[in-house]
Scaffold this active site. Structure first.
Site, mmCIF file in Angstrom:
data_model
loop_
_atom_site.group_PDB
_atom_site.id
_atom_site.type_symbol
_atom_site.label_atom_id
_atom_site.label_comp_id
_atom_site.label_asym_id
_atom_site.label_seq_id
_atom_site.Cartn_x
_atom_site.Cartn_y
_atom_site.Cartn_z
ATOM 1 N N TYR A 144 13.991 8.360 -3.813
ATOM 2 C CA TYR A 144 12.715 7.662 -3.980
ATOM 3 C C TYR A 144 11.618 8.556 -3.434
ATOM 4 C CZ TYR A 144 9.046 4.126 -3.255
ATOM 5 O OH TYR A 144 7.877 3.411 -3.254
ATOM 6 N N ASP A 239 11.098 16.270 0.126
ATOM 7 C CA ASP A 239 10.375 15.047 0.465
ATOM 8 C C ASP A 239 10.966 14.536 1.779
ATOM 9 O OD1 ASP A 239 9.191 12.628 0.799
ATOM 10 O OD2 ASP A 239 9.700 11.830 -1.180
ATOM 11 N N LYS A 267 5.449 8.191 7.158
ATOM 12 C CA LYS A 267 6.157 7.387 8.158
ATOM 13 C C LYS A 267 5.929 7.868 9.601
ATOM 14 C CE LYS A 267 8.992 5.211 4.765
ATOM 15 N NZ LYS A 267 9.429 5.762 3.516
#
Ligand code: PLP
Length: 430
Positions: A144, A239, A267
């Site tokens: 994702y 990522d 995050k």
């Protein structure tokens, strides 16, 4: 468990928001019950509006590596806040966070701050396309990368399939620039490069795939990506929105000692505030406006309050032994549960990487591709999740989500949670 106040708020929210939520996975669609509305968090615990207390392993889906309401983060935020919230002009806070990161991260030389992980990935991919003058991007099934249009694609069956979008509102023509292949599949990778010899701008991967279970890859597979990109003049994008500052300060790049061309962050980097970033070598970053032709901007980018939160959090991550302690604590919990499951011959096990763990309802020795997850086993997770909530342990409401251990989880908290988790497994399987 009394949840009537959450239920009332949820009923109200259904009038305001699609599905009653502002991000779909909060909606409890794949587990029993309804979303709990959270009142506050402190350390490793959260409390809902009905006063129920939980040991939290969701940790806001990863950002809170120090736990909730950490005093140093809170104080830094308040200090910045007193001087205003946003100026749309440079502040020292941005410099300070960038300096801390660049000084302690060998794999990037320059960084640009944005406001979310999605934005970081979107910008990183644009940079790769701008720097290579190529169009196509290879991504992996089960990884994702935020809700970027052309990355919301899943594979069809078979090898090197052109993307078919998994979201309405994404034109096929966008999705067709994305080639989706399975993780851990070198043949599919080789084939994709053969079929598009001069048009692959980048390969993007979660080096530690943690959004569809925890699909730990062999280092040799990541090395193979590195090599293929070199050979084909394509860029390798890690990522690291989850793995960055999580598995070590240098994330997966440091853990595997592999140099990607571009790294995306989110995050943890924002200390619980909305921050994302992308970084690369000076040469690659020189393509970004105003130095270069790749445009990327943001009204609230490098917001001073968010930068202050990120700097406070990362300064603690940099302390000696921080990651070792976190990993050791997590390992004790994981080992205990795995032993319990094994003794009782339950078809479940935990996979772990640093302070990330995942409940796999499977006995398979390794699970390295999305297709190896048995969807029908998720019914076990539903019962498991309900038991955990009712007994004071909060995990993300989907069996495909991983759990996070924070610095605030003490041995005693993990002991307590471990007992609840073992009892939950007993409840599921007996
Ligand atoms: C969470 C995540 C994103 C998206 O970040 P947001 O801040 O939710 O936009 C992108 N990539 C990975 C690997 C993620 O885990």
């Amino acid at each position: 468990m009394d949840t009537h106040q959450s239920a009332n708020l949820y009923t109200e929210a259904l009038d305001y928001f699609p599905g009653g939520v502002n991000s779909p996975v909060r909606a409890f669609r794949s587990v029993f019950g309804q979303p709990l509305f959270i009142e506050k968090g402190d350390g490793c615990r959260i409390w809902d509006v009905d006063g129920n207390e939980f040991i939290d392993f969701c940790c806001s889906w990863g950002p809170l590596i120090l736990g909730h309401n950490h005093p140093h983060v809170r104080e830094n935020i308040l200090t910045a806040l007193e001087k205003g919230t946003s100026f749309g002009a440079p502040t020292k806070y941005g410099n300070d966070l960038a300096a801390m990161i660049l000084k302690n991260h060998r794999f990037i030389e320059k960084i640009r701050f944005v406001s979310s992980g999605t934005e970081a990935v979107m910008s990183g991919v644009r940079l790769a396309r701008g720097a290579t003058n190529r169009k196509k991007v290879i991504k992996f099934e089960g990884c994702y990368h935020g809700h970027v249009d052309h990355l919301l694609v899943k594979a069809g069956s078979g090898l090197a399939t052109f993307g078919v979008s998994s979201s309405a509102g994404v034109p096929d023509s966008f999705a067709q620039e994305t080639i989706v292949i399975p993780l851990n599949d070198r043949a599919a990778l080789a084939k994709a490069f053969e079929q598009h010899p001069d048009d692959i701008a980048a390969v993007i991967v979660e080096p530690i795939p943690a959004n569809n279970g925890l699909l730990l890859q062999d280092r040799s597979f990541l090395e193979c990506l590195r090599l293929k990109c070199h050979q084909n003049n394509s860029l390798l994008i890690f990522d690291e929105v989850i793995s960055g500052f999580r598995v070590g300060f240098e994330g997966a790049a440091g853990y595997y000692d592999i140099q990607p061309d571009i790294i995306t962050f989110g995050k943890i980097i924002g200390g619980g505030m909305p921050v994302g970033a992308y970084g690369a070598s000076k040469e690659i970053m020189s393509h970004i406006a105003p130095d270069g032709p790749v445009y990327q901007a943001g009204t609230l980018s490098a917001n001073p309050v968010a930068m202050a939160a990120g700097a406070a959090q990362l300064s603690i991550c940099l302390q000696d032994g921080f990651y070792e302690q976190l990993e050791n604590k997590t390992r004790s919990l994981v080992d205990r549960i795995n032993q319990f499951a094994k003794q009782n011959d339950y078809p479940v096990q935990l996979f772990q990487m640093a302070s990330i763990f995942w409940f796999a309802f499977s006995k398979a020795e390794r699970i390295q591709a999305a297709s190896e997850i048995e969807a029908e086993k998720m019914s076990f997770f539903k019962t498991f999740h309900k038991y955990l909530l009712e007994n004071g342990v909060y995990v993300g409401p989907s069996g495909y989500e991983v759990c996070f251990v924070s610095q605030a989880h003490t041995e005693a908290d993990l002991e307590q949670a471990g007992t609840v988790i073992c009892n939950a497994l007993k409840a599921v399987f007996e």
